[in-house]
Design a protein around this motif. Structure first.
Motif, PDB file in Angstrom:
ATOM      1  N   ASN A  91     -18.806  19.264 -57.092  1.00 53.70           N
ATOM      2  CA  ASN A  91     -18.337  18.577 -55.894  1.00 53.70           C
ATOM      3  C   ASN A  91     -17.173  19.377 -55.327  1.00 53.70           C
ATOM      4  O   ASN A  91     -16.166  19.589 -56.015  1.00 53.70           O
ATOM      5  CB  ASN A  91     -17.884  17.141 -56.223  1.00 53.70           C
ATOM      6  N   CYS A 148     -17.476  11.764 -62.916  1.00 56.48           N
ATOM      7  CA  CYS A 148     -17.413  11.617 -61.463  1.00 56.48           C
ATOM      8  C   CYS A 148     -17.610  10.147 -61.095  1.00 56.48           C
ATOM      9  O   CYS A 148     -18.348   9.423 -61.761  1.00 56.48           O
ATOM     10  CB  CYS A 148     -18.491  12.476 -60.801  1.00 56.48           C
ATOM     11  N   VAL A 149     -16.965   9.740 -60.012  1.00 52.95           N
ATOM     12  CA  VAL A 149     -17.100   8.361 -59.526  1.00 52.95           C
ATOM     13  C   VAL A 149     -18.545   8.061 -59.135  1.00 52.95           C
ATOM     14  O   VAL A 149     -18.958   6.906 -59.082  1.00 52.95           O
ATOM     15  CB  VAL A 149     -16.107   8.131 -58.352  1.00 52.95           C
ATOM     16  N   GLY A 244     -13.390  11.906 -61.306  1.00 47.40           N
ATOM     17  CA  GLY A 244     -13.283  13.338 -61.035  1.00 47.40           C
ATOM     18  C   GLY A 244     -12.571  13.698 -59.745  1.00 47.40           C
ATOM     19  O   GLY A 244     -11.953  14.758 -59.657  1.00 47.40           O
ATOM     20  N   PHE A 245     -12.628  12.823 -58.738  1.00 45.18           N
ATOM     21  CA  PHE A 245     -12.033  13.216 -57.451  1.00 45.18           C
ATOM     22  C   PHE A 245     -10.520  13.367 -57.519  1.00 45.18           C
ATOM     23  O   PHE A 245      -9.918  13.998 -56.649  1.00 45.18           O
ATOM     24  CB  PHE A 245     -12.455  12.249 -56.321  1.00 45.18           C
TER      25      PHE A 245
HETATM   26 MO   LIG Z   1     -16.513  13.190 -58.162  1.00 44.46          MO
END
Ligand SMILES: [Mo]
Ligand SMILES: Nc1nc2c(c(=O)[nH]1)N[C@H]1C(S)=C(S)[C@@H](COP(=O)(O)O)O[C@H]1N2
Length: 327
Positions: A91, A148-149, A244-245
């Protein structure tokens, strides 16, 4: 541990080293993984210190081996994801929203030299080059789950150092309570930044105590080599107990602030991406469940763990907070 001062010209390129190793193995000259396990971390550190680790010439997958990771699994026993998966499923919205398209678009993005400005509520504001940070703080290997979301995950062997070490260097003022991170803005090199929907540059933030936690690292490499552009080179944050963001890539500014900083995702969609964003299987995303996840490279799904499996280390940071509200 100090790396030996080997001139970069004398460091065996990784691919050469590997093929020689394969060669020795066929001759039966390597006793299992013992030889490699004993020398790999040292060579890995030397390489990253000299930034001598070769980058793949193309984004084509490298052999799915784990040559320079002293580990083969995380502390829960789950195997590392392959180098190929980690560097080809990304991402990175500055390039594209297509996870499998990032590696190619980022291939020629220059990650070295790279500078980071550390400023704001500090007594000794300064700009550091990543080369200097590597020499100063001696990156170590940290094998972390990245969740990750979007409900996929990987196990990644990072090379990095605790963010705390850098913050100490600039001496945060007593009034500092948060840390704000800003990523690079170079729309001529990053096609995704021409998409006006997102408020570029990407920015993120942590509370100061989260930033000072030992699990919070700045990563300068992975799999014992340099940090590929698609994974956030020159330097990126890794906060393994958060979605993760939060782990912002390609950082050029770190600012100590008194107020909670704005973040890209909480600006775009405040009801979907909170500031804290701690991994929490009991709090669903408004559009999907967070109870389970897909580990890249596996079939089926696995349970998502509270704080991504790091509850023992970090839960006390959130005493007295309602975790249903602060996802
Ligand atoms: Mo993510
Ligand atoms: N600058 C920047 N950092 C970013 C992102 C991004 O789009 N831009 N994506 C985030 C998201 S959503 C995730 S899941 C991780 C992915 O890291 P990886 O590609 O190294 O696995 O990076 C994070 N850091």
């Amino acid at each position: 541990m100090k790396p030996d001062p080997i001139p970069s010209s004398e460091i065996t390129p990784k691919d050469l080293y590997l093929s020689r190793r394969e060669f020795l193995k066929t001759l039966g000259l390597l006793a299992g993984g013992a030889v490699l396990a004993a020398c790999a971390p040292k060579l890995a550190e030397t390489q990253s210190a000299a930034t001598a680790a070769p980058r793949p010439a193309t984004a084509s997958p490298r052999p799915a081996v784990t040559p320079f990771s002293r580990a083969t699994a995380d502390e829960l026993g789950d195997p590392l994801n392959s180098y190929k998966d980690i560097t080809n499923y990304n991402n990175y919205y500055e390039f594209t929203t297509d996870k499998q398209g990032v590696a190619v678009l980022a291939r020629d993005f220059p990650t070295s030299p790279w500078d980071v400005q550390v400023h704001g509520l500090v007594h000794r504001p300064r700009t550091f080059s990543v080369d200097e940070l590597i020499r100063k703080f001696q990156p170590e290997e940290r094998v972390y789950r990245l969740r990750c979301v979007e409900a996929w995950s990987m196990v990644i062997p990072w090379l990095g150092f605790p963010l705390r070490k850098l913050l100490k260097e600039v001496e945060p003022a007593g009034s500092a309570r948060y840390v704000r991170f800003e990523a690079v803005y170079q729309p001529e090199k990053m096609p995704g930044q021409k998409v006006p929907f997102y408020p570029w540059p990407y920015q993120e933030g942590l509370r100061l105590d989260e930033a000072m936690h030992d699990l919070t690292i700045l990563a300068t490499g992975l799999y014992g080599g340099e940090l590929p552009p698609q994974n956030g080179g020159g330097i990126r944050l890794v906060v393994p107990w958060k979605y993760g963001f939060k782990s912002i890539k390609a950082i050029i500014k770190i600012e100590l602030t008194a107020e909670q900083p704005a973040t890209l995702w909480s600006t775009v969609a405040p009801d979907e991406y909170g500031f804290y964003a701690n991994v929490n299987p009991r709090v669903d995303h408004p559009r999907w469940s967070q109870r389970t996840e897909r580990r890249i490279g596996e079939f089926g799904r696995r349970d998502t763990l509270m704080f991504n499996g790091y509850a023992e280390q970090v839960a006390q940071l959130y005493n007295g907070m309602d975790l249903r509200l602060y996802y």
